[in-house]
Scaffold this motif. Sequence first.
Motif, mmCIF file in Angstrom:
data_model
loop_
_atom_site.group_PDB
_atom_site.id
_atom_site.type_symbol
_atom_site.label_atom_id
_atom_site.label_comp_id
_atom_site.label_asym_id
_atom_site.label_seq_id
_atom_site.Cartn_x
_atom_site.Cartn_y
_atom_site.Cartn_z
ATOM 1 N N THR A 104 -0.232 -1.584 -9.924
ATOM 2 C CA THR A 104 -1.657 -1.468 -9.622
ATOM 3 C C THR A 104 -1.915 -0.463 -8.506
ATOM 4 O O THR A 104 -2.775 0.415 -8.622
ATOM 5 N N VAL A 105 -1.164 -0.568 -7.433
ATOM 6 C CA VAL A 105 -1.373 0.336 -6.305
ATOM 7 C C VAL A 105 -0.898 1.748 -6.653
ATOM 8 O O VAL A 105 -1.525 2.733 -6.264
ATOM 9 N N THR A 106 0.169 1.856 -7.438
ATOM 10 C CA THR A 106 0.598 3.178 -7.910
ATOM 11 C C THR A 106 -0.489 3.801 -8.771
ATOM 12 O O THR A 106 -0.794 4.995 -8.640
ATOM 13 N N LEU A 107 -1.104 3.015 -9.636
ATOM 14 C CA LEU A 107 -2.192 3.518 -10.479
ATOM 15 C C LEU A 107 -3.382 3.985 -9.636
ATOM 16 O O LEU A 107 -3.983 5.026 -9.923
ATOM 17 N N GLY B 231 0.141 8.889 -5.606
ATOM 18 C CA GLY B 231 -0.697 9.947 -5.060
ATOM 19 C C GLY B 231 0.033 11.203 -4.665
ATOM 20 O O GLY B 231 -0.555 12.286 -4.610
ATOM 21 N N PHE B 232 1.318 11.085 -4.378
ATOM 22 C CA PHE B 232 2.081 12.261 -3.925
ATOM 23 C C PHE B 232 3.263 12.562 -4.844
ATOM 24 O O PHE B 232 3.409 13.681 -5.323
ATOM 25 N N PHE B 233 4.089 11.562 -5.101
ATOM 26 C CA PHE B 233 5.304 11.812 -5.884
ATOM 27 C C PHE B 233 5.038 12.012 -7.371
ATOM 28 O O PHE B 233 5.944 12.376 -8.111
ATOM 29 N N ILE B 234 3.804 11.810 -7.803
ATOM 30 C CA ILE B 234 3.420 12.111 -9.184
ATOM 31 C C ILE B 234 3.698 13.583 -9.500
ATOM 32 O O ILE B 234 3.959 13.943 -10.642
ATOM 33 N N ASP B 235 3.665 14.425 -8.480
ATOM 34 C CA ASP B 235 3.874 15.860 -8.694
ATOM 35 C C ASP B 235 5.331 16.234 -8.972
ATOM 36 O O ASP B 235 5.637 17.405 -9.176
ATOM 37 N N THR B 236 6.229 15.263 -9.036
ATOM 38 C CA THR B 236 7.605 15.594 -9.417
ATOM 39 C C THR B 236 7.659 16.148 -10.842
ATOM 40 O O THR B 236 8.608 16.844 -11.199
ATOM 41 N N ASP B 237 6.634 15.868 -11.631
ATOM 42 C CA ASP B 237 6.631 16.421 -12.988
ATOM 43 C C ASP B 237 6.464 17.945 -12.997
ATOM 44 O O ASP B 237 6.870 18.609 -13.937
ATOM 45 N N HIS B 238 5.916 18.512 -11.931
ATOM 46 C CA HIS B 238 5.853 19.974 -11.817
ATOM 47 C C HIS B 238 7.274 20.527 -11.702
ATOM 48 O O HIS B 238 7.603 21.557 -12.296
ATOM 49 N N PHE B 239 8.106 19.835 -10.924
ATOM 50 C CA PHE B 239 9.508 20.231 -10.783
ATOM 51 C C PHE B 239 10.241 20.096 -12.112
ATOM 52 O O PHE B 239 11.000 20.988 -12.511
ATOM 53 N N LEU B 240 9.999 19.004 -12.826
ATOM 54 C CA LEU B 240 10.626 18.811 -14.138
ATOM 55 C C LEU B 240 10.192 19.892 -15.122
ATOM 56 O O LEU B 240 11.015 20.437 -15.865
ATOM 57 N N PHE B 241 8.898 20.221 -15.122
ATOM 58 C CA PHE B 241 8.379 21.283 -15.990
ATOM 59 C C PHE B 241 9.119 22.589 -15.707
ATOM 60 O O PHE B 241 9.603 23.251 -16.622
ATOM 61 N N TYR B 242 9.219 22.954 -14.442
ATOM 62 C CA TYR B 242 9.898 24.193 -14.055
ATOM 63 C C TYR B 242 11.377 24.144 -14.457
ATOM 64 O O TYR B 242 11.906 25.105 -15.017
ATOM 65 N N SER C 226 0.822 -1.212 0.000
ATOM 66 C CA SER C 226 0.000 0.000 0.000
ATOM 67 C C SER C 226 0.857 1.264 0.000
ATOM 68 O O SER C 226 0.372 2.344 -0.350
ATOM 69 N N LEU C 227 2.129 1.144 0.352
ATOM 70 C CA LEU C 227 3.026 2.311 0.314
ATOM 71 C C LEU C 227 3.196 2.863 -1.099
ATOM 72 O O LEU C 227 3.562 4.024 -1.279
ATOM 73 N N TRP C 228 2.930 2.031 -2.113
ATOM 74 C CA TRP C 228 3.021 2.504 -3.501
ATOM 75 C C TRP C 228 2.007 3.613 -3.775
ATOM 76 O O TRP C 228 2.143 4.369 -4.733
ATOM 77 N N ILE C 229 0.961 3.710 -2.934
ATOM 78 C CA ILE C 229 -0.008 4.807 -3.057
ATOM 79 C C ILE C 229 0.728 6.139 -3.013
ATOM 80 O O ILE C 229 0.374 7.080 -3.724
ATOM 81 N N MET C 230 1.755 6.232 -2.179
ATOM 82 C CA MET C 230 2.495 7.488 -2.041
ATOM 83 C C MET C 230 3.189 7.864 -3.354
ATOM 84 O O MET C 230 3.285 9.041 -3.685
ATOM 85 N N LEU C 231 3.651 6.869 -4.093
ATOM 86 C CA LEU C 231 4.278 7.145 -5.389
ATOM 87 C C LEU C 231 3.269 7.746 -6.349
ATOM 88 O O LEU C 231 3.514 8.782 -6.968
#
Length: 144
Positions: A105-108, A32-43, A25-30
């Motif tokens: 699956t859990v990351t999705l 649900g939260f770390f998906i936003d690393t693409d904002h950093f990449l965009f910047y 279930s820890l993959w939820i964090m990937l």
Amino acid sequence: MNLLPHFIASAIMTGLLHPLFGWHSLWIMLGGFFIDTDHFLFYGFKFKEWSLKKAYYFHKVKQSRPGYEKDNLHVFHTIECWILVALGSIISLVFQWEFLFYMTTVTLIGMLFHLLLDWMNMTFRNVWTARALSISGWVKRSPK
């Protein structure tokens, strides 16, 4: 991009899904939260500046202003990325790769939960054009 609500929601979802998925279930964090690393990449790619703090404040300030930039490409928020993760889940299920199946699956699940929160926020603020939903659509719209 307000990270705290995504972190809290992902942590709660991780706890709720723990009885079903165990430590996976820890993959939820990937998703649900770390998906936003693409904002950093965009910047980083846009401004050639790789400061996490500046990237965070850029998005935090920009999204609260009227006329927020349109068609920002956040690759982990696009349909192509969701399809790749979903394909990874299906392929790992077919080949019975248990670890990869749980990971994808859990990351999705985390990604979909994150995107639901984003869509609610974008609907509330009426800024549906701020983010590209598809890489291929973004490429077609980009100036040559």
